[in-house]
Design a protein around this motif. Structure first.
Motif, short mmCIF file in Angstrom:
data_model
loop_
_atom_site.label_atom_id
_atom_site.label_comp_id
_atom_site.label_asym_id
_atom_site.label_seq_id
_atom_site.Cartn_x
_atom_site.Cartn_y
_atom_site.Cartn_z
N THR A 1 16.40 104.96 47.90
CA THR A 1 16.54 103.50 47.81
C THR A 1 17.48 103.12 46.67
O THR A 1 18.33 102.24 46.83
CB THR A 1 15.15 102.86 47.59
N ALA A 2 17.36 103.78 45.52
CA ALA A 2 18.23 103.48 44.38
C ALA A 2 19.69 103.78 44.71
O ALA A 2 20.59 103.02 44.34
CB ALA A 2 17.79 104.26 43.15
N LEU A 3 19.93 104.87 45.40
CA LEU A 3 21.30 105.23 45.78
C LEU A 3 21.89 104.19 46.72
O LEU A 3 23.02 103.72 46.52
CB LEU A 3 21.32 106.61 46.44
N ILE A 4 21.15 103.80 47.73
CA ILE A 4 21.64 102.80 48.69
C ILE A 4 21.84 101.45 48.02
O ILE A 4 22.82 100.75 48.30
CB ILE A 4 20.67 102.71 49.89
N VAL A 5 20.93 101.07 47.12
CA VAL A 5 21.08 99.79 46.41
C VAL A 5 22.35 99.81 45.56
O VAL A 5 23.08 98.82 45.49
CB VAL A 5 19.83 99.50 45.55
N GLY A 6 22.65 100.93 44.93
CA GLY A 6 23.89 101.05 44.17
C GLY A 6 25.12 100.88 45.04
O GLY A 6 26.08 100.20 44.66
N ILE A 7 25.09 101.48 46.21
CA ILE A 7 26.21 101.36 47.15
C ILE A 7 26.35 99.91 47.61
O ILE A 7 27.46 99.36 47.68
CB ILE A 7 26.04 102.32 48.33
N ILE A 8 25.22 99.27 47.90
CA ILE A 8 25.25 97.87 48.36
C ILE A 8 25.81 96.95 47.27
O ILE A 8 26.63 96.07 47.54
CB ILE A 8 23.84 97.42 48.80
N LEU A 9 25.38 97.16 46.02
CA LEU A 9 25.87 96.32 44.92
C LEU A 9 27.36 96.55 44.67
O LEU A 9 28.10 95.60 44.37
CB LEU A 9 25.07 96.59 43.65
N ALA A 10 27.81 97.79 44.80
CA ALA A 10 29.24 98.07 44.64
C ALA A 10 30.05 97.38 45.74
O ALA A 10 31.11 96.81 45.47
CB ALA A 10 29.49 99.57 44.66
N ALA A 11 29.54 97.42 46.96
CA ALA A 11 30.23 96.76 48.07
C ALA A 11 30.27 95.25 47.88
O ALA A 11 31.28 94.60 48.16
CB ALA A 11 29.56 97.12 49.39
N ALA A 12 29.17 94.68 47.38
CA ALA A 12 29.14 93.23 47.13
C ALA A 12 30.13 92.84 46.04
O ALA A 12 30.82 91.82 46.15
CB ALA A 12 27.73 92.79 46.76
#
Length: 97
Positions: free
Chosen positions: A13-24
């Motif tokens: 979950t932390a990895l995916i959240v990091g990817i999502i925040l970077a994309a945003a």
């Protein structure tokens, strides 16, 4: 539920959240770049429209800035109230484990 499974769920979950925040963040920066380029293009075509275009640019830019904060709120929900842990527990109980 084993501690290893819980740790893996939180790590994923932390990895995916990091990817999502970077994309945003990238999407917001790209949006600002497009907004500003069109603003300058509009001024180059009609210099007398500069005040009106500036107001519209700032309003649109404000909306563009709201996007990463909305994504941040959703991401924090995934981090602090992780819905995947409860779903995994229910799935394990339903199979009889």
């Amino acid at each position: 539920m084993t501690p290893e499974l819980i740790t893996e769920l939180y790590a994923s979950t932390a990895l995916i959240v990091g990817i999502i925040l970077a994309a945003a963040g990238f999407a917001s920066a790209l949006g600002w770049a497009l907004i500003c380029s069109k603003y300058l293009e509009g001024i180059a075509r009609q210099p007398e429209m500069r005040p009106l275009l500036m107001v519209q640019m700032l309003i649109t830019g404000g909306l563009m800035e709201a996007f990463p904060f909305i994504v941040l709120g959703i991401s924090m929900w995934f981090i602090f109230a992780n819905p995947f842990i409860g779903a995994a527990e229910m799935a394990i109980k339903s199979i009889g484990g």
